[in-house]
Motif scaffolding. Structure first.
Motif, PDB file in Angstrom:
ATOM      1  N   SER A 248      13.977   1.864   2.278  1.00  0.00           N
ATOM      2  CA  SER A 248      14.131   3.215   1.755  1.00  0.00           C
ATOM      3  C   SER A 248      12.870   3.642   1.014  1.00  0.00           C
ATOM      4  O   SER A 248      12.358   4.753   1.216  1.00  0.00           O
ATOM      5  N   THR A 249      12.376   2.752   0.187  1.00  0.00           N
ATOM      6  CA  THR A 249      11.170   3.041  -0.589  1.00  0.00           C
ATOM      7  C   THR A 249       9.987   3.373   0.302  1.00  0.00           C
ATOM      8  O   THR A 249       9.280   4.347   0.080  1.00  0.00           O
ATOM      9  N   ARG A 250       9.791   2.558   1.315  1.00  0.00           N
ATOM     10  CA  ARG A 250       8.662   2.805   2.220  1.00  0.00           C
ATOM     11  C   ARG A 250       8.833   4.123   2.979  1.00  0.00           C
ATOM     12  O   ARG A 250       7.953   4.970   2.984  1.00  0.00           O
TER      13      ARG A 250
ATOM     14  N   ASP B  44       5.261   5.803   2.671  1.00  0.00           N
ATOM     15  CA  ASP B  44       4.686   6.257   3.935  1.00  0.00           C
ATOM     16  C   ASP B  44       4.161   7.685   3.835  1.00  0.00           C
ATOM     17  O   ASP B  44       3.333   8.116   4.637  1.00  0.00           O
ATOM     18  N   ARG B  45       4.669   8.429   2.873  1.00  0.00           N
ATOM     19  CA  ARG B  45       4.268   9.836   2.770  1.00  0.00           C
ATOM     20  C   ARG B  45       3.180  10.054   1.733  1.00  0.00           C
ATOM     21  O   ARG B  45       2.808  11.193   1.457  1.00  0.00           O
ATOM     22  N   PHE B  46       2.712   8.961   1.145  1.00  0.00           N
ATOM     23  CA  PHE B  46       1.649   9.065   0.156  1.00  0.00           C
ATOM     24  C   PHE B  46       0.317   8.583   0.711  1.00  0.00           C
ATOM     25  O   PHE B  46      -0.580   8.217  -0.039  1.00  0.00           O
ATOM     26  N   GLU B  47       0.200   8.584   2.015  1.00  0.00           N
ATOM     27  CA  GLU B  47      -1.050   8.151   2.639  1.00  0.00           C
ATOM     28  C   GLU B  47      -2.213   8.974   2.088  1.00  0.00           C
ATOM     29  O   GLU B  47      -2.098  10.179   1.895  1.00  0.00           O
ATOM     30  N   GLY B  48      -3.313   8.283   1.839  1.00  0.00           N
ATOM     31  CA  GLY B  48      -4.506   8.989   1.393  1.00  0.00           C
ATOM     32  C   GLY B  48      -4.471   9.387  -0.063  1.00  0.00           C
ATOM     33  O   GLY B  48      -5.272  10.199  -0.508  1.00  0.00           O
TER      34      GLY B  48
END
Lengths: 158, 158
Positions: free
Chosen positions: A126-128, A133-137
Motif C-alpha cells: 500500500s505504501t509503495r 511510486d508517485r514521489f519519483e523525482g
DNA sequence: CCAGTTTACTTGCTTGCGCAACAAAGCACT
DNA sequence: AGTGCTTTGTTGCGCAAGCAAGTAAACTGG
C-alpha cells in the motif's frame, strides 16, 4: 514609523496555493485509501496497525498508555478504548506498571506480533503503490525533514 | 522460470522509511492543528470552511450535493448532514435543481460568504505558519504535482 | 503521617462520519 | 402510458474519537 513586516504580505502565490490544495486533498484522501487497503488486505485498521507497530518497536514490546497515545497521536481516552479492543482480540495485554502503580503497560502478545507480521506486506505494498511510486523525482530526505518540521509543532498558538 | 519482478524488492530504504513515517505523522497531526486553529480563530470547523470555500468558487455559488461531496471528499450522507448544519446556521440554502428535480443545489448565502471572508485570514495564517513556512527550500511546484498524483488514485484496488 | 495536589488512566456523553436501506425523480423500452 | 431500472439524495444505525468528570495512585508540605 514602519511596522514589522508580516511573514508574507498578501494571499498565497500560485505555487503555494497549488501545493496547499494538493496537500489538503492528500490528507483527506490518503488515510482513507490506506485504511481501506489494510482492512481489505489484512483485516486490520490502519490505526490498530500503527499501535501494534509502535509496540513492536519498543524495548520489551511494551509501552505506557500515555506514551503510546502520544506516539500514535491519539487522545488518551481514544488509546484506552483502542487497547481495550486489541486486548479483547488477544493482540495486546495490559499489565500494571511496576515502578508506578497508577500506570499500565500495553504489551504486545505473540499473537499480536504474528498479526503485525501478517499485515506488514499489505502495508508495504500500500505504501509503495499509494505514495512512494508517485514521489519519483523528489528528494525524499529533504521532504522528510520538511514533514518533520510540520509535525513538530512549536508555537501551538495561532 | 523467473517470476515477475515486484516494483521494489525488499523493505523500504532508510530515506523512504523516514519520509513515510513523517508523512504519516503529518496526516494525523496537521488536520487537527488546522481545525483547532480555525475553531479558535474563526469559530468554524475546517470541514465547514472547506465546504463554504468550494461553494464560493463555483459559478453562481451553488453546487449539486454529490459534486460538493466529491470536491470536499466526503460521503454523500456526510455532506447531507453537513449542509443541513450549515443551513440551520443560515450559511447555505438548499434549492431544488431546476433541470433535474431529484437533485438539490447547495447555495452559499450572503451570510455564508461573509462568514467565509471573515474566516479567510485565519486560514491564511494557519496555512503559512503550520505548513508553508516549514517547506523552505522545497520545490513547491514539484511537490504539488507529486501530491496530485497521490490524490489522483487510479487503480483503486490494492 | 496525614491532608491537599498532581498524575495516569478510564468511563459517560456527544459529535462527525460512513454504510446500508429507503423515497423520489428520471430514463428506457415496449 | 406503463413497468422496470438507474440516479440523487436523506435517514437509521453503528463506530471511532474527543472532552470532561470520576477514580486511584503517587508526590508534597506541614
Amino acid at each position: 514609523m514602519s511596522r514589522v513586516t508580516p511573514d508574507q504580505p498578501g494571499p498565497l502565490s500560485a505555487a503555494e496555493e497549488a501545493a496547499i490544495r494538493a496537500l489538503a486533498r492528500v490528507m483527506s484522501v490518503l488515510p482513507k485509501l490506506m485504511d481501506a487497503d489494510m482492512r481489505r488486505g489484512a483485516g486490520i485498521s490502519l490505526t490498530d496497525y500503527g499501535i501494534l507497530m509502535h509496540l513492536s518497536e519498543a524495548p520489551g514490546r511494551h509501552m505506557r498508555m500515555s506514551d503510546l497515545a502520544a506516539a500514535c497521536d491519539l487522545s488518551l481516552s481514544g488509546m484506552s478504548r483502542a487497547v481495550a479492543r486489541l486486548e479483547s482480540d488477544g493482540l495486546v495485554l495490559r499489565v500494571r506498571c511496576g515502578e508506578d502503580a497508577r500506570g499500565w503497560n500495553a504489551v504486545l502478545t505473540d499473537t499480536g506480533f504474528a498479526r503485525l507480521e501478517d499485515a506488514y506486506p499489505t502495508n508495504l505494498v500500500s505504501t509503495r503503490r499509494r505514495v512512494l511510486d508517485r514521489f519519483e523525482g523528489i528528494d525524499l530526505a529533504a521532504l522528510a525533514t520538511a514533514f518533520d518540521r510540520v509535525a513538530a509543532d512549536p508555537d501551538s498558538d495561532l
